[in-house]
Design a protein around this motif. Structure first.
Motif, PDB file in Angstrom:
ATOM      1  N   ASN A 122       0.861  -1.173   0.000  1.00 32.61           N
ATOM      2  CA  ASN A 122       0.000   0.000   0.000  1.00 32.61           C
ATOM      3  C   ASN A 122       0.904   1.231   0.000  1.00 32.61           C
ATOM      4  O   ASN A 122       1.638   1.460   0.955  1.00 32.61           O
ATOM      5  CB  ASN A 122      -0.891  -0.012   1.243  1.00 32.61           C
ATOM      6  N   PRO A 123       0.872   2.055  -1.076  1.00 37.04           N
ATOM      7  CA  PRO A 123       1.819   3.174  -1.159  1.00 37.04           C
ATOM      8  C   PRO A 123       1.578   4.264  -0.119  1.00 37.04           C
ATOM      9  O   PRO A 123       2.483   5.040   0.183  1.00 37.04           O
ATOM     10  CB  PRO A 123       1.613   3.704  -2.578  1.00 37.04           C
ATOM     11  N   SER A 173       6.194   3.358  -5.014  1.00 38.57           N
ATOM     12  CA  SER A 173       5.214   3.806  -4.025  1.00 38.57           C
ATOM     13  C   SER A 173       5.415   5.274  -3.688  1.00 38.57           C
ATOM     14  O   SER A 173       4.453   6.024  -3.482  1.00 38.57           O
ATOM     15  CB  SER A 173       5.329   2.971  -2.743  1.00 38.57           C
ATOM     16  N   ALA A 211       3.915   7.256  -6.450  1.00 42.79           N
ATOM     17  CA  ALA A 211       2.453   7.167  -6.368  1.00 42.79           C
ATOM     18  C   ALA A 211       1.897   7.995  -5.217  1.00 42.79           C
ATOM     19  O   ALA A 211       0.792   8.541  -5.309  1.00 42.79           O
ATOM     20  CB  ALA A 211       2.042   5.707  -6.197  1.00 42.79           C
ATOM     21  N   ASN A 212       2.673   8.107  -4.140  1.00 38.75           N
ATOM     22  CA  ASN A 212       2.217   8.779  -2.914  1.00 38.75           C
ATOM     23  C   ASN A 212       2.660  10.243  -2.870  1.00 38.75           C
ATOM     24  O   ASN A 212       2.880  10.804  -1.803  1.00 38.75           O
ATOM     25  CB  ASN A 212       2.760   8.020  -1.697  1.00 38.75           C
ATOM     26  N   GLY A 243       2.583   3.007 -14.524  1.00 37.94           N
ATOM     27  CA  GLY A 243       3.815   2.298 -14.183  1.00 37.94           C
ATOM     28  C   GLY A 243       4.902   2.490 -15.204  1.00 37.94           C
ATOM     29  O   GLY A 243       4.818   3.358 -16.076  1.00 37.94           O
ATOM     30  N   TYR A 281       1.405   1.160 -10.108  1.00 40.67           N
ATOM     31  CA  TYR A 281       0.426   1.357  -9.031  1.00 40.67           C
ATOM     32  C   TYR A 281      -0.948   1.535  -9.655  1.00 40.67           C
ATOM     33  O   TYR A 281      -1.086   1.806 -10.857  1.00 40.67           O
ATOM     34  CB  TYR A 281       0.797   2.550  -8.148  1.00 40.67           C
ATOM     35  N   PRO A 328      -4.088   5.952  -5.694  1.00 39.46           N
ATOM     36  CA  PRO A 328      -3.382   4.668  -5.579  1.00 39.46           C
ATOM     37  C   PRO A 328      -3.643   3.955  -4.256  1.00 39.46           C
ATOM     38  O   PRO A 328      -3.578   4.564  -3.190  1.00 39.46           O
ATOM     39  CB  PRO A 328      -1.905   5.072  -5.681  1.00 39.46           C
ATOM     40  N   VAL A 345      -2.613   0.333  -4.301  1.00 35.21           N
ATOM     41  CA  VAL A 345      -1.659  -0.766  -4.370  1.00 35.21           C
ATOM     42  C   VAL A 345      -0.521  -0.378  -5.318  1.00 35.21           C
ATOM     43  O   VAL A 345      -0.763   0.170  -6.398  1.00 35.21           O
ATOM     44  CB  VAL A 345      -2.328  -2.077  -4.834  1.00 35.21           C
ATOM     45  N   ALA A 346       0.710  -0.606  -4.881  1.00 35.98           N
ATOM     46  CA  ALA A 346       1.895  -0.416  -5.729  1.00 35.98           C
ATOM     47  C   ALA A 346       2.626  -1.747  -5.807  1.00 35.98           C
ATOM     48  O   ALA A 346       2.479  -2.601  -4.920  1.00 35.98           O
ATOM     49  CB  ALA A 346       2.804   0.662  -5.156  1.00 35.98           C
TER      50      ALA A 346
END
Length: 679
Positions: free
Chosen positions: A343-344, A523, A526-527, A603, A624, A630, A632-633
């Motif tokens: 989880n990112p 991640s 993505a975060n 990605g 991700y 997001p 899930v990464a």
């Protein structure tokens, strides 16, 4: 007249009572005098000759649950054969007991060392061993030096002549030697019913041997994730000092790897206490008394074991197709693949899976530890970090255009992308995986002006340092911080003054990284630039009072931000857009497989050439989903494969599995901690 007669009987009865009391007190006083005066010294000597001794025995360890509160690691009741030695027990006594016990149980000799064999040889052949030292040598040596010299002169041939029965007795004696006096030492955990029956029948002749109820780890999900759960063993000799310094005793069963080791203090229960009364020689007097201990705390993990099994299945199926299918000959060196899902936003590790293929047995085995300890050149998947470094350093901006055409240098060398792309910006460079665009960034960081074919104020080594420092913000080349006893950080190839090497660095073909580092890297993108600490522990709970329930919550692991990228959000927006185009754009390198997915992934694909002659590559994929929010990464790494799309196909399979399971869980009643049932 009648009443008068009754009154006359009262004094008579009182006199009789007083006389009886006087008589009893006289006996008591005489007995007390006898004990104190006549026997006092003897009892005093006896009291001084006894001692209270308390020893301890392990209690069952805490359980481990997955993120949906399914039991993933449990305790299975078993019988253990134990041995309790007295303080006066000699090596010869233990050898005799070991030989007798070897008649009734089977004990593997796998952990016997060369030193064990030499000690055993000296015990069996003391005269032959002593003859190896001359009298003149003996006079000059201390006892320890004498023994060490004797050991050094015992030959390999001499210790190779032991029979199977000798080795089995040695294996049993080795365990007997490990324990403290009056402390039950496990000789064999999980004895068979036949072994228990034989030992029970011969207990009177097996001094110090006993049969105790015990617990052994069991795994409801089989081998899935089992390596990361870790092992529980008796303390290895090589780590005895480490564990005893933490309060363990020599005969303890302890976690010796991965989660069992990382959370040993939580999983370890309160020990059962066994109290002995011993005489002056240290031998027990009477029967010992026991005080039961309690089971260790339970762990709730972040991993979803149902997802874990699905991911393992995807990896194995795709590897099998590449290894045994139409491309079997080309992929004759392919043997493994690894996946990390997390989880990112929180750093929770959702799946940590790997598969390795044994070409001799033609079987696959789980190898999730490869995500933590194996490192590889990752290829173009790192280009997101390269673009962000260029933006942060000001050598490009979001509108910078470079012409993707072959680059020619003074020695006639040409360097080019996998295809000619023409003038492109950073988003398209990521979408189509342009090498040339990244090389222009590396050249500018080095102070090299390609159009003028000359260096300005800077140098190549500085470019290396800038790139490496920048990459570390994503977790590349440094520890991710995962809650395990150790992890690899990849391999820094060093510095180079060659411009070409800095250019290779910018496309992921210089330093090496672990799959876990790649998952943390993507991640972080993505975060929105926040690098989260990956973790496997979600909660700690007390042991439950009743089967099928979870105990009281003691601790919840909160998300931890390790750092924030020193980059503007607008720079991150550029890379996020480029990653989305990789999987959804008209020219995206992974769009052919991900374009129509309703979970909207983003990605980056990667190919790192590792052997030009044989055409071997590392094929990678990071990503991700969903793109806008997001949850899930992931990172996929397939080492030593030829041109193939196994990385993309594994990526599709694991994302499909994640979102399919999510849909299933939404359609069902959510499982809460208080409703959790052991499976």
């Amino acid at each position: 007249m009648k009443s008068k007669k009754k009154k006359n009987h009262v004094p008579l009865r009182l006199n009789a009572l007083f006389l009886s009391v006087f008589f009893l007190f006289s006996i008591l006083i005489l007995r007390l005098g006898y004990v104190q005066i006549v026997k006092g010294e003897e009892y005093k000597r006896t009291a001084y000759m006894t001692e209270n001794v308390t020893t301890k025995l392990d209690s069952p360890r805490g359980k481990m649950y997955d993120s949906k509160f399914r039991v993933a690691v449990d305790n299975e009741p078993v019988f253990s054969i134990t041995y309790t030695r007295t303080r006066g027990s000699s090596a010869e006594d233990r050898l005799e007991s070991a030989r007798k016990l070897a008649l009734y149980i089977e004990k593997e000799a796998g952990e016997i060392t060369e030193r064990d064999r030499k000690d055993f040889y000296i015990l069996l052949h003391p005269k032959k061993a002593a003859a190896k030292i001359t009298d003149s040598e003996k006079k000059k040596l201390s006892d320890e030096e004498y023994y060490q010299l004797m050991l050094s002169r015992i030959t390999e041939e001499e210790i190779s002549l032991f029979s199977d029965q000798d080795l089995e007795a040695l294996a049993i004696k080795r365990e007997m030697d490990r324990g403290y006096a009056l402390t039950p030492q496990r000789i064999k955990v999980g004895a068979t019913l036949e072994e228990v029956a034989k030992v029970s029948e011969h207990l009177p002749e097996l001094e110090g041997v006993d049969i105790k109820s015990d617990a052994q780890r069991s795994y409801p999900f089989g081998d899935s994730f089992r390596d990361i759960f870790g092992q529980v063993k008796q303390i290895p000799k090589t780590r005895m000092d480490y564990y005893t310094s933490r309060g363990n005793e020599r005969n303890d069963l302890v976690g010796t790897s991965f989660l069992e080791e990382q959370y040993e203090s939580l999983l370890r229960g309160q020990k059962t206490k066994i109290k002995y009364v011993t005489d002056k020689s240290g031998n027990p007097v009477g029967e010992p008394t026991e005080k039961d201990g309690s089971r260790g705390n339970d762990l709730v993990l972040t991993v979803d074991m149902q997802l874990q099994k699905q991911v393992e299945k995807v990896i194995e199926n795709e590897l099998k197709e590449s290894i045994t299918g139409k491309d079997a000959y080309d992929n004759r060196q392919l043997k493994s693949a690894y996946v990390v899902m997390m989880n990112p936003k929180t750093g929770e590790v959702l799946s940590l899976a790997g598969k390795e293929y044994d070409r001799k047995t033609k079987k696959f085995k789980n190898a999730p530890f490869g995500n933590i300890y194996n490192s590889y050149a990752m290829g173009s998947t790192v280009k997101g970090a390269t673009v962000l470094t260029g933006l942060q350093q000001g050598v490009i901006d979001s509108s910078t255009i470079f012409n993707d055409a072959p680059l020619t240098f003074g020695d006639g060398r040409q360097m080019k992308s996998h295809e000619y792309m023409g003038p492109i910006g950073p988003v398209t460079a990521l979408e189509r995986s342009s090498n040339v665009y990244m090389w222009h960034i590396a050249m500018k960081l080095s102070g090299y002006e390609y159009s003028q074919k000359r260096f300005t104020d800077h140098n190549v080594e500085q470019a290396f340092q800038i790139l490496r420092n920048s990459y570390s913000q994503f977790g590349l080349g440094i520890q991710t911080g995962i809650d395990l006893p150790s992890e690899a950080t990849g391999y820094h190839t060093g510095m180079s003054s060659e411009l070409a090497q800095a250019m290779f660095f910018s496309i992921g073909q210089f330093d090496t990284y672990t799959p876990l580092q790649m998952a943390q890297y993507v991640s972080t993108i993505a975060n929105d630039g926040y690098r989260m600490k990956p973790h496997l522990l979600k909660e700690v709970r007390q042991p439950a009072d009743h089967p099928g329930q979870l105990g009281k919550l003691l601790y919840r692991n909160e998300p931890e931000v390790m750092n924030r990228l020193e980059m503007k959000q607008e720079y991150l927006d550029v890379v996020q857009q480029g990653f989305r185009q990789v999987m959804a754009g008209s020219n995206g390198t992974a769009a052919w497989i991900f374009k129509n997915k309703d979970y909207q992934p983003a990605g980056k694909t990667g190919t790192a050439e590792i052997d030009k002659k044989t055409g071997l590559y590392n094929k990678t994929l990071v990503g991700y989903a969903p793109y806008n929010n997001p949850e899930v990464a992931f990172a996929v790494v397939v080492p030593e494969i030829r041109e193939d799309f196994t990385n993309n196909e594994i990526g599709e399979g694991i994302l499909d599995a994640y979102f399919d399971l999510k849909k299933e869980s939404i359609s069902k009643k959510p499982l809460k901690a208080e409703d959790a049932v052991e499976e």
